[in-house]
Write a protein that holds these residues in place. Structure first.
Motif, PDB file in Angstrom:
ATOM      1  N   ILE A 290      85.058  12.016  11.796  1.00 11.98           N
ATOM      2  CA  ILE A 290      86.373  11.385  11.687  1.00 11.98           C
ATOM      3  C   ILE A 290      87.355  12.351  11.029  1.00 11.98           C
ATOM      4  O   ILE A 290      87.015  13.070  10.085  1.00 11.98           O
ATOM      5  N   THR A 291      88.561  12.367  11.555  1.00  9.61           N
ATOM      6  CA  THR A 291      89.683  13.103  10.974  1.00  9.61           C
ATOM      7  C   THR A 291      90.858  12.143  10.919  1.00  9.61           C
ATOM      8  O   THR A 291      90.831  11.087  11.565  1.00  9.61           O
ATOM      9  N   PRO A 292      91.898  12.482  10.166  1.00 11.79           N
ATOM     10  CA  PRO A 292      93.066  11.592  10.157  1.00 11.79           C
ATOM     11  C   PRO A 292      93.605  11.326  11.563  1.00 11.79           C
ATOM     12  O   PRO A 292      94.068  10.218  11.851  1.00 11.79           O
ATOM     13  N   GLU A 293      93.509  12.310  12.426  1.00 10.15           N
ATOM     14  CA  GLU A 293      94.043  12.160  13.781  1.00 10.15           C
ATOM     15  C   GLU A 293      93.128  11.304  14.670  1.00 10.15           C
ATOM     16  O   GLU A 293      93.599  10.629  15.593  1.00 10.15           O
ATOM     17  N   SER A 294      91.821  11.334  14.387  1.00 11.96           N
ATOM     18  CA  SER A 294      90.871  10.622  15.251  1.00 11.96           C
ATOM     19  C   SER A 294      90.404   9.293  14.663  1.00 11.96           C
ATOM     20  O   SER A 294      89.479   8.668  15.199  1.00 11.96           O
ATOM     21  N   LYS A 295      90.999   8.853  13.565  1.00  9.64           N
ATOM     22  CA  LYS A 295      90.518   7.682  12.837  1.00  9.64           C
ATOM     23  C   LYS A 295      90.402   6.439  13.722  1.00  9.64           C
ATOM     24  O   LYS A 295      89.355   5.784  13.764  1.00  9.64           O
TER      25      LYS A 295
ATOM     26  N   GLU B 141      75.651  -8.834  12.743  1.00 10.76           N
ATOM     27  CA  GLU B 141      76.161  -9.970  11.974  1.00 10.76           C
ATOM     28  C   GLU B 141      76.756  -9.530  10.636  1.00 10.76           C
ATOM     29  O   GLU B 141      77.637 -10.189  10.101  1.00 10.76           O
ATOM     30  N   LEU B 142      76.227  -8.447  10.091  1.00 11.30           N
ATOM     31  CA  LEU B 142      76.699  -7.956   8.798  1.00 11.30           C
ATOM     32  C   LEU B 142      76.772  -6.435   8.828  1.00 11.30           C
ATOM     33  O   LEU B 142      75.845  -5.772   9.310  1.00 11.30           O
ATOM     34  N   VAL B 143      77.873  -5.891   8.313  1.00  9.04           N
ATOM     35  CA  VAL B 143      78.034  -4.448   8.170  1.00  9.04           C
ATOM     36  C   VAL B 143      77.988  -4.118   6.674  1.00  9.04           C
ATOM     37  O   VAL B 143      78.712  -4.734   5.884  1.00  9.04           O
ATOM     38  N   VAL B 144      77.136  -3.171   6.301  1.00 19.54           N
ATOM     39  CA  VAL B 144      77.024  -2.768   4.896  1.00 19.54           C
ATOM     40  C   VAL B 144      77.531  -1.339   4.759  1.00 19.54           C
ATOM     41  O   VAL B 144      77.003  -0.423   5.389  1.00 19.54           O
ATOM     42  N   LEU B 145      78.554  -1.170   3.946  1.00 22.26           N
ATOM     43  CA  LEU B 145      79.090   0.158   3.666  1.00 22.26           C
ATOM     44  C   LEU B 145      78.344   0.717   2.457  1.00 22.26           C
ATOM     45  O   LEU B 145      78.692   0.434   1.308  1.00 22.26           O
ATOM     46  N   ALA B 146      77.294   1.483   2.743  1.00 23.65           N
ATOM     47  CA  ALA B 146      76.403   1.997   1.696  1.00 23.65           C
ATOM     48  C   ALA B 146      76.876   3.376   1.252  1.00 23.65           C
ATOM     49  O   ALA B 146      76.241   4.384   1.523  1.00 23.65           O
ATOM     50  N   ARG B 147      78.028   3.377   0.588  1.00 33.50           N
ATOM     51  CA  ARG B 147      78.726   4.601   0.187  1.00 33.50           C
ATOM     52  C   ARG B 147      79.264   5.338   1.418  1.00 33.50           C
ATOM     53  O   ARG B 147      79.020   6.528   1.616  1.00 33.50           O
ATOM     54  N   TYR B 148      79.992   4.591   2.230  1.00 31.88           N
ATOM     55  CA  TYR B 148      80.723   5.154   3.362  1.00 31.88           C
ATOM     56  C   TYR B 148      82.079   5.571   2.817  1.00 31.88           C
ATOM     57  O   TYR B 148      82.907   4.731   2.474  1.00 31.88           O
ATOM     58  N   MET B 149      82.310   6.869   2.730  1.00 29.49           N
ATOM     59  CA  MET B 149      83.439   7.396   1.979  1.00 29.49           C
ATOM     60  C   MET B 149      84.695   7.565   2.845  1.00 29.49           C
ATOM     61  O   MET B 149      85.322   8.623   2.874  1.00 29.49           O
ATOM     62  N   GLN B 150      85.024   6.485   3.550  1.00 28.59           N
ATOM     63  CA  GLN B 150      86.235   6.471   4.348  1.00 28.59           C
ATOM     64  C   GLN B 150      86.961   5.147   4.123  1.00 28.59           C
ATOM     65  O   GLN B 150      86.328   4.099   3.983  1.00 28.59           O
ATOM     66  N   VAL B 151      88.285   5.198   4.107  1.00 26.19           N
ATOM     67  CA  VAL B 151      89.086   3.986   3.992  1.00 26.19           C
ATOM     68  C   VAL B 151      89.263   3.398   5.390  1.00 26.19           C
ATOM     69  O   VAL B 151      89.740   4.077   6.302  1.00 26.19           O
ATOM     70  N   LEU B 152      88.885   2.155   5.564  1.00 25.09           N
ATOM     71  CA  LEU B 152      89.010   1.512   6.867  1.00 25.09           C
ATOM     72  C   LEU B 152      90.466   1.148   7.147  1.00 25.09           C
ATOM     73  O   LEU B 152      91.217   0.794   6.238  1.00 25.09           O
ATOM     74  N   SER B 153      90.853   1.209   8.397  1.00 26.53           N
ATOM     75  CA  SER B 153      92.209   0.849   8.789  1.00 26.53           C
ATOM     76  C   SER B 153      92.416  -0.659   8.639  1.00 26.53           C
ATOM     77  O   SER B 153      91.444  -1.429   8.610  1.00 26.53           O
ATOM     78  N   PRO B 154      93.667  -1.117   8.531  1.00 21.71           N
ATOM     79  CA  PRO B 154      93.930  -2.552   8.432  1.00 21.71           C
ATOM     80  C   PRO B 154      93.319  -3.346   9.589  1.00 21.71           C
ATOM     81  O   PRO B 154      92.779  -4.433   9.377  1.00 21.71           O
ATOM     82  N   SER B 155      93.393  -2.809  10.795  1.00 23.24           N
ATOM     83  CA  SER B 155      92.832  -3.535  11.940  1.00 23.24           C
ATOM     84  C   SER B 155      91.315  -3.637  11.843  1.00 23.24           C
ATOM     85  O   SER B 155      90.720  -4.655  12.219  1.00 23.24           O
ATOM     86  N   MET B 156      90.673  -2.589  11.307  1.00 23.01           N
ATOM     87  CA  MET B 156      89.216  -2.620  11.148  1.00 23.01           C
ATOM     88  C   MET B 156      88.826  -3.620  10.058  1.00 23.01           C
ATOM     89  O   MET B 156      87.826  -4.340  10.191  1.00 23.01           O
ATOM     90  N   CYS B 157      89.599  -3.655   8.988  1.00 24.55           N
ATOM     91  CA  CYS B 157      89.338  -4.624   7.914  1.00 24.55           C
ATOM     92  C   CYS B 157      89.453  -6.050   8.437  1.00 24.55           C
ATOM     93  O   CYS B 157      88.641  -6.919   8.105  1.00 24.55           O
TER      94      CYS B 157
END
Length: 288
Positions: free
Chosen positions: A146-151, A168-184
């Motif tokens: 992932i890059t800012p351009e390809s987010k 059914e459940l997604v676990v962010l186990a130290r996923y060091m990226q900020v999710l976009s508003p649409s993804m949230c």
């Protein structure tokens, strides 16, 4: 001691009115269902009632459909939203991770040993580093840089995988990226994140080193549902540990990672056991 029989789980919430406990427990008794565990909470601020029951049908021919049809009319009188979960249901879980492996290792260990009654179907990462760990467990691993351009493009691929594996459940186990508003928004109520909790809050790079420079006396972690407010979603579980002047930055990091592992495990366990109810911007966690 006899091993515990896996129970059915009944969860519900409704407006706070007289008779909420009675309508559920009376039906359980009339239907011949033995209540093995019960927790409830009435929130006077929101005016909502929450209840969770583990029960064991005493008859041999228990039917979820019969239960639903018989209870629906009673639930409607209370405007009750409710759910029934079968004993053999294993939620399908996708884990997202970057380079830190402590939370992923812990979740996979607890999955492998049965401490977490889940089915880890896929691991998604923006780095290739942990692919061997996934392969050792026989779990598909997808490296999606992932890059800012390809987010947005990368997140679209993540969505495809979530759908492909019926997640059914997604676990962010130290996923060091900020999710976009649409993804949230897409993951609302079904994604759990973990991050450090330090007082005062240290943001940016090397937070534990910042904390050490200030002489911090406590380190901790917070597990919460993902929303569009960075690290401020409804909290499920938290953990803390005291430290002192003898702890150097690397000691704080190690302790922090230990707390993150356990706190994330507790949050995931509470979620899959249907103990967590969203209550506006907060959570109600029954019996966790």
């Amino acid at each position: 001691m006899k091993p515990k029989t896996a129970p059915w789980i009944f969860t519900a919430n409704c407006p706070s009115i007289i008779g909420t406990v009675d309508v559920v427990t009376r039906y359980m008794a009339e239907a011949g269902n033995y209540i093995d565990e019960i927790h409830s909470f009435d929130d006077r601020e929101s005016g909502r009632f929450f209840i969770r029951i583990e029960f064991l049908p005493q008859g041999e021919n228990f039917s979820a459909d019969v239960f639903a049809k018989a209870f629906a009319a009673r639930a409607a009188e209370f405007n009750m939203e409710w759910q029934l979960t079968a004993p053999d249901h294993k939620p399908k879980v996708a884990i997202m991770v970057s380079k830190y492996d402590h939370c992923l290792n812990d979740l996979l260990y607890r999955f492998r040993t049965g401490q977490l009654d889940i089915d880890v179907t896929v691991i998604i990462s923006n780095h290739p580093d942990l692919e061997d760990l996934a392969k050792w467990h026989g779990i598909p691993y997808y490296h999606l840089p992932i890059t800012p351009e390809s987010k947005l493009e990368q997140e679209a691929k993540v969505r495809e995988l979530i759908e492909k594996y019926d997640t059914e459940l997604v676990v962010l186990a130290r996923y060091m990226q900020v999710l976009s508003p649409s993804m949230c928004e897409y993951l609302d109520g079904r994604a759990i994140n973990i991050h450090h909790s330090l007082l005062p809050g240290f943001k940016g790079a090397r937070p534990y080193h910042q904390a050490w420079e200030k002489g911090v006396k406590m380190v901790g972690a917070t597990a919460h549902y993902v929303n569009n407010d960075l690290d401020e979603g409804p909290i499920i579980s938290q953990g803390i540990q005291t430290v002192n002047h003898a702890h150097y930055p690397e000691d704080l990091v190690a302790k922090g990672q230990d707390i993150e592992r356990v706190t994330l495990f507790n949050a995931v366990k509470c979620h899959i056991e249907k103990r967590v109810f969203l209550n506006d911007k907060r959570t109600v966690v029954l019996g966790g």
